[in-house]
Design an enzyme around this catalytic site. Structure first.
Site, PDB file in Angstrom:
ATOM      1  N   TYR A 231       0.822  -1.205   0.000  1.00  0.00           N
ATOM      2  CA  TYR A 231       0.000   0.000   0.000  1.00  0.00           C
ATOM      3  C   TYR A 231       0.853   1.251   0.000  1.00  0.00           C
ATOM      4  O   TYR A 231       2.070   1.194   0.210  1.00  0.00           O
ATOM      5  CB  TYR A 231      -0.979   0.005   1.181  1.00  0.00           C
ATOM      6  CG  TYR A 231      -0.406   0.423   2.519  1.00  0.00           C
ATOM      7  CD1 TYR A 231       0.415  -0.407   3.255  1.00  0.00           C
ATOM      8  CD2 TYR A 231      -0.691   1.689   3.038  1.00  0.00           C
ATOM      9  CE1 TYR A 231       0.929  -0.004   4.480  1.00  0.00           C
ATOM     10  CE2 TYR A 231      -0.185   2.098   4.265  1.00  0.00           C
ATOM     11  CZ  TYR A 231       0.633   1.242   4.986  1.00  0.00           C
ATOM     12  OH  TYR A 231       1.132   1.640   6.188  1.00  0.00           O
TER      13      TYR A 231
ATOM     14  N   GLU B 233      11.627   3.399  14.537  1.00  0.00           N
ATOM     15  CA  GLU B 233      10.657   4.403  14.065  1.00  0.00           C
ATOM     16  C   GLU B 233       9.472   4.376  15.005  1.00  0.00           C
ATOM     17  O   GLU B 233       9.564   3.841  16.109  1.00  0.00           O
ATOM     18  CB  GLU B 233      10.249   4.112  12.612  1.00  0.00           C
ATOM     19  CG  GLU B 233       9.666   2.730  12.401  1.00  0.00           C
ATOM     20  CD  GLU B 233       9.257   2.466  10.943  1.00  0.00           C
ATOM     21  OE1 GLU B 233       9.067   3.421  10.172  1.00  0.00           O
ATOM     22  OE2 GLU B 233       9.103   1.286  10.589  1.00  0.00           O
TER      23      GLU B 233
ATOM     24  N   LEU C  33      10.532   2.154   7.709  1.00  0.00           N
ATOM     25  CA  LEU C  33       9.964   2.589   6.441  1.00  0.00           C
ATOM     26  C   LEU C  33      10.672   3.869   5.991  1.00  0.00           C
ATOM     27  O   LEU C  33      10.799   4.806   6.789  1.00  0.00           O
ATOM     28  CB  LEU C  33       8.471   2.863   6.597  1.00  0.00           C
ATOM     29  CG  LEU C  33       7.798   3.137   5.263  1.00  0.00           C
ATOM     30  CD1 LEU C  33       7.507   1.829   4.549  1.00  0.00           C
ATOM     31  CD2 LEU C  33       6.544   3.946   5.422  1.00  0.00           C
TER      32      LEU C  33
ATOM     33  N   LYS D 107       6.213  -1.402   2.532  1.00  0.00           N
ATOM     34  CA  LYS D 107       4.942  -0.853   3.005  1.00  0.00           C
ATOM     35  C   LYS D 107       3.851  -1.864   2.669  1.00  0.00           C
ATOM     36  O   LYS D 107       3.162  -1.747   1.647  1.00  0.00           O
ATOM     37  CB  LYS D 107       4.685   0.516   2.346  1.00  0.00           C
ATOM     38  CG  LYS D 107       3.812   1.442   3.188  1.00  0.00           C
ATOM     39  CD  LYS D 107       3.937   2.880   2.739  1.00  0.00           C
ATOM     40  CE  LYS D 107       2.930   3.806   3.400  1.00  0.00           C
ATOM     41  NZ  LYS D 107       3.053   3.968   4.840  1.00  0.00           N
TER      42      LYS D 107
HETATM   43  N1  PDD Z   1       2.266   5.598   7.512  1.00  0.00           N
HETATM   44  N2  PDD Z   1       6.882   4.513   9.321  1.00  0.00           N
HETATM   45  C1  PDD Z   1       5.729   3.820   9.332  1.00  0.00           C
HETATM   46  C2  PDD Z   1       5.692   2.487   9.997  1.00  0.00           C
HETATM   47  C3  PDD Z   1       4.580   4.366   8.724  1.00  0.00           C
HETATM   48  O1  PDD Z   1       3.440   3.668   8.713  1.00  0.00           O
HETATM   49  C4  PDD Z   1       4.647   5.652   8.116  1.00  0.00           C
HETATM   50  C5  PDD Z   1       3.476   6.289   7.445  1.00  0.00           C
HETATM   51  C6  PDD Z   1       5.870   6.338   8.136  1.00  0.00           C
HETATM   52  C7  PDD Z   1       6.043   7.697   7.503  1.00  0.00           C
HETATM   53  O2  PDD Z   1       6.062   7.635   6.094  1.00  0.00           O
HETATM   54  P1  PDD Z   1       5.588   8.877   5.216  1.00  0.00           P
HETATM   55  O3  PDD Z   1       6.360  10.060   5.677  1.00  0.00           O
HETATM   56  O4  PDD Z   1       5.917   8.486   3.829  1.00  0.00           O
HETATM   57  O5  PDD Z   1       4.106   9.067   5.450  1.00  0.00           O
HETATM   58  C8  PDD Z   1       6.978   5.727   8.742  1.00  0.00           C
HETATM   59  C9  PDD Z   1       1.118   6.026   6.773  1.00  0.00           C
HETATM   60  C10 PDD Z   1       0.790   7.470   6.876  1.00  0.00           C
HETATM   61  C11 PDD Z   1      -0.022   5.099   7.103  1.00  0.00           C
HETATM   62  O6  PDD Z   1       0.229   3.910   7.219  1.00  0.00           O
HETATM   63  O7  PDD Z   1      -1.166   5.563   7.218  1.00  0.00           O
END
Ligand code: PDD
Length: 285
Positions: free
Chosen positions: A32, A179, A203, A147
Site C-alpha cells: 500500500y 521508528e 519505512l 509498506k
Molecule cells: N504511515 N513509518 C511507518 C511504519 C509508517 O506507517 C509511516 C506512514 C511512516 C512515515 O512515512 P511517510 O512520511 O511516507 O508518510 C513511517 C502512513 C501514513 C499510514 O500507514 O497511514
C-alpha cells in the site's frame, strides 16, 4: 459521495466489494501507499510510486499498472473526490484463489484499490502543546522497509499508545530507535538533528526525506546514524513525522518529559520551514 477505484472501475465506496478469498483479507498479502494531496496536487507522486515499486519487488508481486497508469488513476481519484487537500490510499493485493493456500496462486490476478479521504493534519493545539508517546520493543519482522498491508504488529503497537492516552509508540530494537508505529522518529541533541538511517528496520518515509532536505537547506546540523535508546530518552527534543501528521513534537515519553517537556526551539524552526515548503512547493506556489 466518496468515489473509489476498484479493479478497473470508479464507483461509490458502498459498491466496492472484494472476494472473501482475497489474499489481502486472508493473509494481509499486499502492498500500500498513502499519498498526501495539497491543493489537489499529489505530493512527490514519483517518489511514492518508487517506494510502491520497491514494496512490490520485495513481496514478489508484479506491478499491474505501471507509473503512467498509477499517475492517471490517482489524479482521477483526486478530481472525483471533494476537498483541496486529500489523503490518497492505494493498495494492491495478490488477489483471490479458489482455496486458502499460503503459496501464491498459479495465476495471480491482483486486486487494485484506490480511495481518497480528507487530509486532516494535526490541530494547532496538539502541535503547540506537543504529544505524549510510549515506547515498546519493535517486535515486527525484518522487512520494515516494505509498506505492506500486513500491519497487525503496527496496529497492536499503536493501540498501546492509545490505551495509555498517548498518540504514538516509539519503537526500539536492539537498543536503538527504529521508528514509530506509523511514523518516523527524529531526535535533537545539543542543536544537532539525529535521524536513524534508512535500512530494512524502518519505512523510508517521504516526510523523513523532506525533513532532512529542509535541515540541509537551512543549515541545521544533522547526523544520520543509529540513535541509542539512552540518547533518545535524554534528547532535548523528539519528533514524529508522517504524511498525515507532518512533524509533531513528542514532549513526554513513557510519562517522563522529553527535554523541557515543551515543544523545542529546533522543532519551531522545522515546523516553520515545513509550512513554508508546503505553501511554496507542495501547493505549487
Ligand atoms: N504511515 N513509518 C511507518 C511504519 C509508517 O506507517 C509511516 C506512514 C511512516 C512515515 O512515512 P511517510 O512520511 O511516507 O508518510 C513511517 C502512513 C501514513 C499510514 O500507514 O497511514
Amino acid at each position: 459521495m466518496n468515489v473509489v477505484y476498484l479493479n478497473g472501475a470508479f464507483m461509490p465506496v458502498a459498491e466496492a466489494k472484494v472476494s472473501a478469498m482475497d489474499r489481502g483479507f486472508l493473509f494481509g498479502d499486499g502492498a500500500y501507499e498513502v499519498i498526501p494531496v495539497y491543493s489537489r496536487r499529489p505530493f512527490r507522486l514519483p517518489e511514492h510510486l518508487a517506494r510502491l515499486r520497491h514494496t512490490l519487488e520485495g513481496i514478489l508481486l508484479a506491478d499491474p499498472l505501471g507509473e503512467a497508469e498509477w499517475t492517471r488513476l490517482i489524479n482521477e481519484i483526486v478530481a472525483r473526490n471533494e476537498g483541496e487537500d486529500q489523503s490518497v490510499y492505494l493498495q494492491i493485493t495478490r488477489g483471490a484463489d479458489t482455496k486458502r493456500n499460503h503459496a501464491f496462486p498459479a495465476r495471480v490476478v491482483p486486486t487494485v484499490y484506490i480511495m481518497s479521504e480528507p487530509l486532516v493534519t494535526p490541530a494547532a493545539a496538539q502541535r503547540e502543546s506537543g504529544i505524549a508517546a510510549v515506547s515498546a520493543p519493535d517486535v515486527r519482522w525484518l522487512r520494515c522497509d516494505l509498506k505492506t498491508t500486513s500491519l497487525l504488529a503496527n496496529c497492536l503497537l499503536r493501540q498501546q499508545a492509545v490505551d495509555a492516552g498517548c498518540v504514538e509508540t516509539v519503537l526500539f530494537r536492539d537498543g536503538f530507535i527504529t521508528e514509530g508505529a506509523a511514523s518516523n522518529i527524529f531526535a535533537v541533541k545539543n542543536g544537532v538533528l539525529l535521524a536513524p538511517p534508512k535500512n530494512h528496520l524502518m519505512l523510508p518515509g517521504i516526510t523523513y526525506d523532506v525533513v532532512l532536505e529542509l535541515a540541509a537547506r537551512h543549515g541545521l546540523p544533522c547526523e544520520v546514524r543509529n540513535v541509542p535508546e539512552a540518547e533518545a530518552r535524554g534528547a532535548n527534543e523528539l519528533w514524529m513525522t508522517s504524511s498525515t501528521k507532518e512533524v509533531l513534537p513528542i514532549v513526554r515519553l513513557d510519562g517522563q518529559p522529553v527535554g523541557t517537556g515543551r515543544p523545542g526551539p529546533v522543532f519551531a524552526r522545522m515546523y516553520a520551514w515545513y509550512q513554508d515548503f508546503k505553501r511554496t512547493v507542495m501547493r505549487g506556489g
